[in-house]
Design a protein around this motif. Structure first.
Motif, PDB file in Angstrom:
ATOM      1  N   ILE A 149       0.838  -1.200   0.000  1.00 57.76           N
ATOM      2  CA  ILE A 149       0.000   0.000   0.000  1.00 57.76           C
ATOM      3  C   ILE A 149       0.876   1.255   0.000  1.00 57.76           C
ATOM      4  O   ILE A 149       0.623   2.209  -0.740  1.00 57.76           O
ATOM      5  N   ALA A 150       1.929   1.243   0.811  1.00 63.22           N
ATOM      6  CA  ALA A 150       2.857   2.383   0.841  1.00 63.22           C
ATOM      7  C   ALA A 150       3.542   2.552  -0.512  1.00 63.22           C
ATOM      8  O   ALA A 150       3.770   3.687  -0.973  1.00 63.22           O
ATOM      9  N   LEU A 151       3.874   1.433  -1.143  1.00 63.58           N
ATOM     10  CA  LEU A 151       4.491   1.477  -2.468  1.00 63.58           C
ATOM     11  C   LEU A 151       3.592   2.197  -3.460  1.00 63.58           C
ATOM     12  O   LEU A 151       4.053   3.067  -4.219  1.00 63.58           O
ATOM     13  N   GLN A 152       2.306   1.855  -3.454  1.00 59.30           N
ATOM     14  CA  GLN A 152       1.387   2.510  -4.395  1.00 59.30           C
ATOM     15  C   GLN A 152       1.308   4.008  -4.127  1.00 59.30           C
ATOM     16  O   GLN A 152       1.237   4.813  -5.063  1.00 59.30           O
ATOM     17  N   ASN A 153       1.336   4.415  -2.870  1.00 59.39           N
ATOM     18  CA  ASN A 153       1.351   5.845  -2.559  1.00 59.39           C
ATOM     19  C   ASN A 153       2.586   6.523  -3.141  1.00 59.39           C
ATOM     20  O   ASN A 153       2.530   7.659  -3.614  1.00 59.39           O
ATOM     21  N   ILE A 154       3.723   5.824  -3.084  1.00 61.75           N
ATOM     22  CA  ILE A 154       4.957   6.367  -3.665  1.00 61.75           C
ATOM     23  C   ILE A 154       4.825   6.522  -5.171  1.00 61.75           C
ATOM     24  O   ILE A 154       5.162   7.575  -5.744  1.00 61.75           O
ATOM     25  N   LEU A 155       4.320   5.490  -5.833  1.00 58.14           N
ATOM     26  CA  LEU A 155       4.199   5.528  -7.295  1.00 58.14           C
ATOM     27  C   LEU A 155       3.261   6.646  -7.743  1.00 58.14           C
ATOM     28  O   LEU A 155       3.566   7.387  -8.686  1.00 58.14           O
ATOM     29  N   LEU A 156       2.135   6.786  -7.063  1.00 55.36           N
ATOM     30  CA  LEU A 156       1.142   7.771  -7.488  1.00 55.36           C
ATOM     31  C   LEU A 156       1.560   9.199  -7.147  1.00 55.36           C
ATOM     32  O   LEU A 156       1.350  10.118  -7.940  1.00 55.36           O
ATOM     33  N   SER A 157       2.152   9.393  -5.984  1.00 55.35           N
ATOM     34  CA  SER A 157       2.588  10.747  -5.623  1.00 55.35           C
ATOM     35  C   SER A 157       3.735  11.204  -6.512  1.00 55.35           C
ATOM     36  O   SER A 157       3.804  12.371  -6.904  1.00 55.35           O
ATOM     37  N   ALA A 158       4.632  10.291  -6.850  1.00 54.82           N
ATOM     38  CA  ALA A 158       5.731  10.642  -7.755  1.00 54.82           C
ATOM     39  C   ALA A 158       5.192  11.033  -9.125  1.00 54.82           C
ATOM     40  O   ALA A 158       5.625  12.025  -9.727  1.00 54.82           O
ATOM     41  N   ASP A 159       4.229  10.274  -9.616  1.00 54.69           N
ATOM     42  CA  ASP A 159       3.632  10.587 -10.914  1.00 54.69           C
ATOM     43  C   ASP A 159       2.963  11.959 -10.884  1.00 54.69           C
ATOM     44  O   ASP A 159       3.074  12.737 -11.834  1.00 54.69           O
TER      45      ASP A 159
END
Length: 222
Positions: A149-159
């Motif tokens: 879940i934290a990984l997805q937050n990283i991917l989306l916030s970076a995008d």
């Protein structure tokens, strides 16, 4: 396999940053969404892509801070937050990541981009200027799910910040090998934690199209 003492002193902190590197390559035009917040969130999810080509420009501390705040605000079971996150921008350590993978890879076969490891100039993290290492608590049965879940937050916030990312699963077992524990100590990852996933991060130098999605894998039961 050992680092010199000056590098060990330099890298004793969890967050390792280096100065900006000027970019000599053309930037990829980024989509800037001008709709409502709700529409922008959906657009962000549907338009994010894995990036495997990056410019030389380093990611600044303000954007790193936003991405890390997004990561640690991810929900976790019982709010245990069973992760340790390290943002690595030191080029010597990044090169060591690549060397350890190359040493492990000799004579083996891989799928995906790792299959190209014999090509000159290969980089297991796609030559991204930043690599995020996420370790999970081995004693927590929900840790891998929480890290995801934290990984997805990283991917989306970076995008959302105009950056590109790519999860790096192939590097995970290499960093967890007993002979590579010096790297985890260098990153100050505590005992009882293991690397769960890594993320390449930087400014994208490509704009890939989305691969096919299989909607038949979703069923609605009423």
């Amino acid at each position: 396999m050992l680092f010199n003492s000056s590098l060990k002193k330099l890298c004793s902190f969890a967050l390792i940053l280096v100065a900006f590197i000027s970019c000599q390559e053309p930037k990829i035009e980024q989509l800037v969404y001008k709709g409502s917040d709700k529409e922008a969130i959906i657009s962000n999810i549907l338009n994010r892509r894995a990036i495997r080509k990056y410019t030389l420009e380093q990611v600044g501390i303000e954007k790193i801070d936003t991405i890390m705040r997004s990561a640690i605000y991810a929900p976790s079971a019982l709010n245990k937050q069973p992760w340790e996150i390290r943002v690595v921008q030191n080029p010597t350590i990044l090169e060591e990541f690549n060397k350890r993978f190359m040493a492990f890879a000799q004579g083996k076969e891989f799928q995906g981009s790792a299959a190209n490891y014999k090509r000159p100039g290969f980089s297991i993290f796609h030559s991204a200027p930043t690599v995020i290492v996420i370790a999970s608590d081995k004693s927590n049965p929900n840790a891998k799910m929480d890290v995801g879940i934290a990984l997805q937050n990283i991917l989306l916030s970076a995008d959302a910040l105009g950056l590109g990312t790519c999860p790096l699963g192939t590097l995970v077992p290499i960093l967890n090998l007993p002979e590579n524990q010096d790297l985890l100590k260098l990153l100050n990852i505590p005992e009882g934690y293991e690397v769960a996933i890594n993320v390449a991060l930087g400014y994208p130098n490509e704009s890939p199209t989305a691969p096919i999605r299989y909607s038949d894998k979703v069923k609605i039961i009423q």
